[in-house]
Design an enzyme around this catalytic site. Structure first.
Site, PDB file in Angstrom:
ATOM      1  N   GLY A   1       0.820  -1.200   0.000  1.00 18.95           N
ATOM      2  CA  GLY A   1       0.000   0.000   0.000  1.00 18.95           C
ATOM      3  C   GLY A   1       0.858   1.255   0.000  1.00 18.95           C
ATOM      4  CB  CYS A   2       0.206   4.654  -1.287  1.00 18.62           C
ATOM      5  SG  CYS A   2      -1.471   4.952  -0.657  1.00 18.62           S
TER       6      CYS A   2
END
Length: 325
Positions: A134-135
């Site tokens: 995920g970012c």
């Protein structure tokens, strides 16, 4: 050439993949799959591609491509793979969250490797299936991994991170309309963001006794792309000692830079870079970590993983320059 397929082709991460891959020296984009835009040119959804690539969306997959990128909404990759079969040689890189956690990494005979190159490079090189991080998780993990490597995460970690509106996806919602987002700021999912699970698993991978709390406040910013994360915790090491540890940890990582200067998000937007700044005040260390949520936080990192999986130099096609103004 590596023949590539992209599933969920009308979203932000797919657009970023196309923008980078169409100039990648070892890639041929075989198809871009979108049921809502089938038969229409890619520039219908990604207007910045107009004049650069002559290709239409399709609702037919080629099951024999070398690698497929899944750019579907969270929770949708599993259902897509159940309904669509790819060749045994086809590698899969999932940009959603379906396979990131250890408990979800095994699916119908496929073992998904967590695709954070800075700690899993050897495994990624041998993998056929990748769960792209995920970012927020990418920015936060890169900020903390050197501390975990040296068993220095022994106190709660306070995290405040702000992401651009593209982090919410292309579909409109109450908090993504311009009139709400512009000149505005808010937090959401305080202390319970879904990325905390993958962050914790990576930290335990390096510091097996890590059991402190990650007190994470995610914020919505009024800009389109980028993540600006600040973290602080207690640490007795001097600033010089910490810089040495961080520089040693990342010395062979082409996209991570360590500094003690003040940094700003424009230094990384539209690149696959992560810049980490260290500051010491008394017994507290402040770590600032900046990335582009769509590039290092999603599509750029997915291409970095693809490069490793196919035996290419990992920065191939990813020498991207930010715009400082």
């Amino acid at each position: 050439m590596i023949n590539v397929g992209i599933i969920g082709g009308s979203g932000y991460t797919a657009g970023e993949l196309i923008r980078i891959l169409m100039y990648h020296p070892k890639v041929n984009i075989d198809f871009v799959y979108s049921t809502t835009n089938a038969g229409k040119p890619l520039s219908i959804a990604h207007q910045d591609l107009m004049g650069d690539i002559e290709m239409n969306f399709t609702d037919v997959i080629n099951p024999d491509v070398n690698v497929v990128f899944l750019c579907l909404g969270h929770g949708k990759s599993i259902s897509f793979l159940k309904e669509n079969q790819f060749a045994s040689h086809t590698k899969i890189i999932d940009l959603g969250n379906d396979f990131r956690l250890n408990k979800d990494a095994h699916f119908e005979g496929k073992d998904f490797i967590y695709g954070l190159p800075e700690i899993n490079k050897a495994e990624i090189k041998k993998a056929n299936y990748i769960a792209n991080p995920g970012c927020f998780a990418t920015a936060i993990q890169l900020a903390l991994l050197p501390l975990a490597e040296h068993n220095l995460l022994n106190n709660d970690v306070h995290i405040n991170a702000t992401t651009g509106s593209t982090g919410a996806g292309v579909s409109l919602s109450e908090t993504s309309h311009f009139s709400w987002r512009n000149n505005n700021m808010s937090h959401y999912k305080a202390f319970e963001h879904q990325h905390l699970g993958e962050i914790g698993e990576s930290l335990v991978q390096l510091q097996d006794d890590f059991d402190s709390e990650l007190l994470f406040i995610p914020n919505r910013g009024d800009f389109p792309r980028g993540i600006f994360a600040t973290l602080y915790t207690l640490c007795d090491d001097s600033l010089e000692q910490l810089v040495a540890k961080y520089e040693e940890f990342y010395k062979n990582e082409p996209f991570v830079t360590v500094t003690t200067t003040n940094i700003n998000m424009k230094q990384v937007v539209q690149t696959n870079k992560c810049i980490i700044s260290l500051l010491k005040k008394g017994n507290r260390v402040l770590i600032t970590s900046i990335i582009d949520n769509l590039t290092k936080g999603a599509s750029g990192q997915a291409i970095q993983n693809m490069n490793l999986m196919f035996g290419l130099e990992e920065a191939t096609g990813l020498h991207l320059k930010p715009s400082g103004f």
